[in-house]
Write a protein that holds these residues in place. Structure first.
Motif, short mmCIF file in Angstrom:
data_model
loop_
_atom_site.label_atom_id
_atom_site.label_comp_id
_atom_site.label_asym_id
_atom_site.label_seq_id
_atom_site.Cartn_x
_atom_site.Cartn_y
_atom_site.Cartn_z
N TRP A 206 0.80 -1.11 -0.12
CA TRP A 206 0.21 0.09 0.16
C TRP A 206 0.93 1.16 0.19
O TRP A 206 0.38 2.25 -0.76
CB TRP A 206 -0.85 0.17 1.02
CG TRP A 206 -0.38 0.44 2.43
CD1 TRP A 206 0.23 -0.11 3.61
CD2 TRP A 206 -0.32 1.79 3.11
NE1 TRP A 206 0.54 0.29 4.49
CE2 TRP A 206 0.36 1.76 4.02
CE3 TRP A 206 -1.01 2.92 2.45
CZ2 TRP A 206 0.54 2.99 5.11
CZ3 TRP A 206 -0.68 4.10 3.47
CH2 TRP A 206 0.23 4.00 4.71
N HIS A 207 1.94 1.26 0.85
CA HIS A 207 2.82 2.57 0.77
C HIS A 207 3.57 2.83 -0.58
O HIS A 207 4.13 3.84 -0.59
CB HIS A 207 3.76 2.54 1.86
CG HIS A 207 4.86 1.57 2.00
ND1 HIS A 207 5.85 1.53 0.99
CD2 HIS A 207 4.86 0.42 2.80
CE1 HIS A 207 6.44 0.69 1.44
NE2 HIS A 207 5.85 -0.18 2.53
N ILE A 229 -3.57 -2.90 4.88
CA ILE A 229 -4.04 -1.83 5.43
C ILE A 229 -4.22 -2.07 7.11
O ILE A 229 -4.86 -3.17 7.53
CB ILE A 229 -5.24 -1.38 4.98
CG1 ILE A 229 -4.92 -0.92 3.26
CG2 ILE A 229 -5.71 -0.12 5.75
CD1 ILE A 229 -3.75 0.19 3.13
N GLU A 233 -7.07 5.35 8.66
CA GLU A 233 -6.14 6.34 8.19
C GLU A 233 -5.29 5.92 7.06
O GLU A 233 -5.32 6.60 6.03
CB GLU A 233 -5.30 7.04 9.25
CG GLU A 233 -5.88 7.80 10.32
CD GLU A 233 -6.46 6.82 11.35
OE1 GLU A 233 -7.47 7.34 12.08
OE2 GLU A 233 -6.19 5.83 11.42
N GLN A 234 -4.65 4.81 7.13
CA GLN A 234 -4.02 4.02 6.05
C GLN A 234 -4.83 3.84 4.81
O GLN A 234 -4.62 3.98 3.68
CB GLN A 234 -3.09 2.86 6.45
CG GLN A 234 -2.05 3.09 7.49
CD GLN A 234 -1.43 1.98 7.82
OE1 GLN A 234 -1.84 0.80 7.32
NE2 GLN A 234 -0.45 2.01 8.50
N GLU A 235 -6.13 3.33 5.33
CA GLU A 235 -7.23 2.96 4.10
C GLU A 235 -7.53 4.26 3.40
O GLU A 235 -7.50 4.14 2.31
CB GLU A 235 -8.30 2.45 4.99
CG GLU A 235 -9.56 1.87 3.81
CD GLU A 235 -10.52 1.28 4.40
OE1 GLU A 235 -11.64 1.30 3.83
OE2 GLU A 235 -10.58 0.69 5.49
N GLU A 237 -5.80 6.63 2.79
CA GLU A 237 -4.68 7.27 1.96
C GLU A 237 -4.74 6.20 0.63
O GLU A 237 -4.36 6.53 -0.24
CB GLU A 237 -3.34 7.26 2.61
CG GLU A 237 -2.07 7.65 1.96
CD GLU A 237 -2.27 9.12 1.60
OE1 GLU A 237 -1.59 9.40 0.44
OE2 GLU A 237 -3.01 9.98 2.15
N ALA A 238 -4.65 4.90 1.03
CA ALA A 238 -4.52 3.84 0.19
C ALA A 238 -5.66 4.05 -0.99
O ALA A 238 -5.37 3.84 -2.11
CB ALA A 238 -4.61 2.41 0.54
#
Length: 256
Positions: A206-207, A229, A233-235, A237-238
């Motif tokens: 993901w990153h 994920i 918050e990561q979700e 962004e992804a």
């Protein structure tokens, strides 16, 4: 003709190694985690490893220590022996066979099957696990897709199950995370095998979703999944790039 990834794989968040939570007695890739994912209406991602007698087991690691406390590779056990090995943090639950998991899921939610690299270096020494998987998956009725980090495994599944969508799991292939030669890492990083293996989608780290090659595939209309994920918050962004997420450690939101 390359089969399309069913829409269900883009509409429903996918639980990484099923909806595992060891605090609730649900180890990864366990029956309990699979039941929980089905109840919550999530898609399910599982991993396959091969036994000494050529059976496909739902298990992530090559060595069993982390997940069972019993050292040694699962490849040295028969399927019956593996089923008798209890998963840590479970109610004495053994390692499940692919056949049992298929009977459990039974088309209720999308099922994303990752075939772990059996070559050891992402090379061409594959086939036994792919054939074992295909023997079980050929009669499965429900939303199904197959993927592997090893493009040669993806190519094998294209031959064995041409009507089932298949993908490549892709990564930034940072040296610290991958015990592979620089040449292999440099090759895989740019996803050059996508068309050769007739892939239907990718599932990318993901990153690293802003990688130009990922953007190029997205512009072509290729579905982009991502891993792994671990927070809302990561979700968020992804999802600026990815069409769907594979998640763990929190409960991903369902689409409205």
């Amino acid at each position: 003709m390359t089969p399309e990834l069913p829409r269900a794989f883009l509409d429903v968040p996918i639980a990484h190694r099923a909806l595992h939570d060891i605090t609730q007695g649900r180890p990864e890739n366990s029956r309990a985690a699979i039941r929980a994912a089905i109840k919550a209406g999530y898609g399910i991602e599982i991993d396959l490893q091969l036994t000494a007698d050529g059976q496909a087991m739902v298990f992530h690691d090559y060595d069993m220590t982390r997940l069972t406390g019993q050292p040694g590779p699962i490849r040295r056990l028969t399927a019956a022996e593996a089923e008798a090995v209890s998963l840590l943090h479970s109610d004495s639950e053994g390692i499940p066979t692919l056949a049992e998991v298929l009977n459990m899921v039974a088309g209720q939610v999308p099922l994303l099957v990752e075939i772990k690299d059996q070559d050891g270096g992402m090379g061409t020494d594959v086939g036994a696990l792919e054939e074992a998987a295909a023997a079980m998956l050929s009669a499965y009725d429900g939303p199904l897709a197959i993927m592997s980090f090893n493009p040669n495994s993806t190519a094998a599944m294209a031959r064995l199950m041409p009507d089932v969508p298949r993908g490549i799991v892709t990564s930034a292939y940072e040296r610290s995370n991958w015990p592979l030669s620089q040449a292999v890492r440099d090759h895989l990083r740019d996803i050059p095998d996508f068309d050769r293996v007739q892939a239907s989608f990718i599932s990318h780290e993901w990153h690293d979703l802003n990688r130009p090659r990922v953007q190029e595939l997205k512009a072509r209309g290729v579905p982009i999944l991502c891993w792994t994920i671990r927070s809302p918050e990561q979700e968020a962004e992804a999802r600026k790039v990815a069409d769907n997420v594979t998640f763990e450690g929190y409960l991903a939101a369902h689409s409205a």
